[in-house]
Scaffold this motif. Structure first.
Motif, PDB file in Angstrom:
ATOM      1  N   LYS A 196     119.101  67.281 -42.655  1.00 24.20           N
ATOM      2  CA  LYS A 196     119.800  67.632 -41.414  1.00 24.20           C
ATOM      3  C   LYS A 196     119.420  69.037 -40.965  1.00 24.20           C
ATOM      4  O   LYS A 196     119.236  69.292 -39.766  1.00 24.20           O
ATOM      5  N   GLY A 197     119.314  69.948 -41.918  1.00 25.84           N
ATOM      6  CA  GLY A 197     118.911  71.309 -41.574  1.00 25.84           C
ATOM      7  C   GLY A 197     117.492  71.358 -41.034  1.00 25.84           C
ATOM      8  O   GLY A 197     117.191  72.109 -40.095  1.00 25.84           O
ATOM      9  N   HIS A 198     116.606  70.555 -41.605  1.00 24.93           N
ATOM     10  CA  HIS A 198     115.226  70.438 -41.112  1.00 24.93           C
ATOM     11  C   HIS A 198     115.226  69.985 -39.655  1.00 24.93           C
ATOM     12  O   HIS A 198     114.539  70.583 -38.803  1.00 24.93           O
ATOM     13  N   LEU A 199     116.014  68.963 -39.356  1.00 20.25           N
ATOM     14  CA  LEU A 199     116.070  68.446 -37.979  1.00 20.25           C
ATOM     15  C   LEU A 199     116.661  69.480 -37.024  1.00 20.25           C
ATOM     16  O   LEU A 199     116.226  69.588 -35.867  1.00 20.25           O
ATOM     17  N   ARG A 200     117.635  70.246 -37.491  1.00 24.14           N
ATOM     18  CA  ARG A 200     118.228  71.276 -36.627  1.00 24.14           C
ATOM     19  C   ARG A 200     117.196  72.330 -36.247  1.00 24.14           C
ATOM     20  O   ARG A 200     117.144  72.774 -35.086  1.00 24.14           O
ATOM     21  N   ALA A 201     116.369  72.713 -37.208  1.00 22.73           N
ATOM     22  CA  ALA A 201     115.334  73.705 -36.915  1.00 22.73           C
ATOM     23  C   ALA A 201     114.314  73.147 -35.920  1.00 22.73           C
ATOM     24  O   ALA A 201     113.900  73.847 -34.980  1.00 22.73           O
ATOM     25  N   LEU A 202     113.901  71.895 -36.107  1.00 24.54           N
ATOM     26  CA  LEU A 202     112.963  71.273 -35.165  1.00 24.54           C
ATOM     27  C   LEU A 202     113.535  71.277 -33.750  1.00 24.54           C
ATOM     28  O   LEU A 202     112.848  71.617 -32.773  1.00 24.54           O
ATOM     29  N   LYS A 203     114.793  70.882 -33.641  1.00 25.30           N
ATOM     30  CA  LYS A 203     115.433  70.814 -32.327  1.00 25.30           C
ATOM     31  C   LYS A 203     115.484  72.185 -31.677  1.00 25.30           C
ATOM     32  O   LYS A 203     115.280  72.321 -30.459  1.00 25.30           O
ATOM     33  N   GLU A 204     115.747  73.207 -32.475  1.00 23.11           N
ATOM     34  CA  GLU A 204     115.827  74.564 -31.938  1.00 23.11           C
ATOM     35  C   GLU A 204     114.509  74.997 -31.306  1.00 23.11           C
ATOM     36  O   GLU A 204     114.490  75.765 -30.345  1.00 23.11           O
ATOM     37  N   PHE A 205     113.395  74.477 -31.838  1.00 19.12           N
ATOM     38  CA  PHE A 205     112.070  74.814 -31.310  1.00 19.12           C
ATOM     39  C   PHE A 205     111.513  73.705 -30.400  1.00 19.12           C
ATOM     40  O   PHE A 205     110.322  73.692 -30.101  1.00 19.12           O
ATOM     41  N   SER A 206     112.397  72.790 -29.984  1.00 19.11           N
ATOM     42  CA  SER A 206     112.019  71.690 -29.076  1.00 19.11           C
ATOM     43  C   SER A 206     110.892  70.831 -29.642  1.00 19.11           C
ATOM     44  O   SER A 206     109.991  70.377 -28.923  1.00 19.11           O
ATOM     45  N   VAL A 207     110.930  70.596 -30.955  1.00 21.46           N
ATOM     46  CA  VAL A 207     109.964  69.722 -31.609  1.00 21.46           C
ATOM     47  C   VAL A 207     110.665  68.409 -31.945  1.00 21.46           C
ATOM     48  O   VAL A 207     111.685  68.409 -32.640  1.00 21.46           O
TER      49      VAL A 207
END
Length: 329
Positions: A196-207
């Motif tokens: 979940k933390g991995h996905l949150r970081a991706l979303k923050e960078f619009s990936v």
């Protein structure tokens, strides 16, 4: 063999006073305690542990249940807990649950049958309801690496979601956008939280999440080996790899060396846990620190405070992970 009566006579105190010193059942003046202990040393007297247990209603033993007995993670955890208790004259009994609900229940019942004064549980498969029932039964226990709302005051854990976020955020900040991810078994709470933390970081960078860059591993070196072979065989396009623990990361780095991928120039790798060997991989592993020794110490202190009524520093329920940048990413 010397007896308690001989200790009493040599120290010049009553049998009751000797008993209080041995079993720590009531306060004794420091000078008196010193005389009793000196007499015990001179006579070579060793208290009978069974008699002590009967007198104090304590076994002075603590049961520890972990998922596995091997590996650096559990070694560090068990070593720290044992040293905390040994320093105050307590002993530990260790069992393994192997991430299986029935084995975890059997191990807990075994430890209870040994009259352990308290239990420290690293359990992954028994239900929240089971742990609630265990609390209702009056068994003193503390849970590591899992949050259970019904027994929240007995839980000591890590913010795993934040840890997963930090690992991926580190790579994103360095320009990586094609980031493969190797999780632990997703039914485990820590594995799912890290992802979940991995996905949150991706979303923050619009990936956008790419399912083709996800592999469910096993928290062992073999999981990292299989994962990297899987991605390479599928001809997946990625420049970085996040592994949900250091053991899988070391397996992946080994495969990278074998196939001629230069780390980090061609493949950046980040692990999780910061176990001892992460300092000695080549290159040295960038990872997320899981303060497992501090968490083990905190679990021991919980027992010392709540079971043995000993003064301890302030207890802490949730630990924060930190990124440890090294040479692999």
């Amino acid at each position: 063999m010397a007896t308690i009566y001989e200790v009493s006579k040599l120290a010049g105190v009553s049998l009751a006073t000797v008993s209080r010193v041995i079993n720590n059942t009531a306060p004794v003046r420091a000078s008196t305690k010193e005389k009793v202990e000196a007499a015990m040393r001179e006579l070579g007297y060793r208290p009978n542990s069974v008699a002590q247990s009967l007198a104090s209603n304590r076994s002075n033993s603590i049961g520890i249940l972990v998922s596995e007995l091997g590996g650096p993670f559990y070694g560090e955890l068990l070593s720290r807990i044992e040293s905390e208790f040994r320093a105050v004259g307590k002993h530990v009994i260790v069992a393994a649950g192997h991430s299986d609900a029935e084995l975890e229940r059997e191990s807990i019942e075994f430890l209870r049958s040994r009259n352990c004064d308290a239990l420290i549980l690293h359990v992954e498969s028994v239900s929240d309801d089971y742990l609630r029932g265990l609390a209702d039964s009056g068994t003193p226990f503390v849970v590591i690496n899992r949050h259970v709302a019904a027994v929240a005051d007995r839980c000591i854990t890590l913010d795993n979601e934040l840890g997963g976020y930090l690992a991926t955020h580190h790579l994103l900040e360095r320009g990586h956008r094609r980031i493969a991810y190797v999780s632990g078994p997703m039914w485990k709470h820590d594995a799912s939280e890290r992802y979940k933390g991995h996905l949150r970081a991706l979303k923050e960078f619009s990936v956008a999440e790419d399912k083709s860059l996800f592999f469910e591993g096993d928290f062992q070196e073999t999981g990292g080996v299989r994962a990297l072979h899987h991605f390479l065989d599928a001809k997946a396009k990625f420049t970085a790899l996040v592994c949900a623990n250091d053991e899988m990361a070391s397996g992946a780095i080994t495969v990278a060396h074998e196939v001629g991928l230069e780390v980090p120039a061609e493949l950046a790798v980040v692990g999780f846990d910061n176990v001892n060997f992460s300092h000695y991989t080549y290159p040295k592993l960038t990872t997320v620190d899981y303060p497992i020794e501090a968490i083990g110490q905190m679990a021991a202190r919980w027992v010392l405070k709540h079971v043995y009524q000993q003064p301890v520093p302030e207890l802490k329920a949730v630990f924060q992970p930190q990124l440890i940048p090294r040479d692999s990413a």
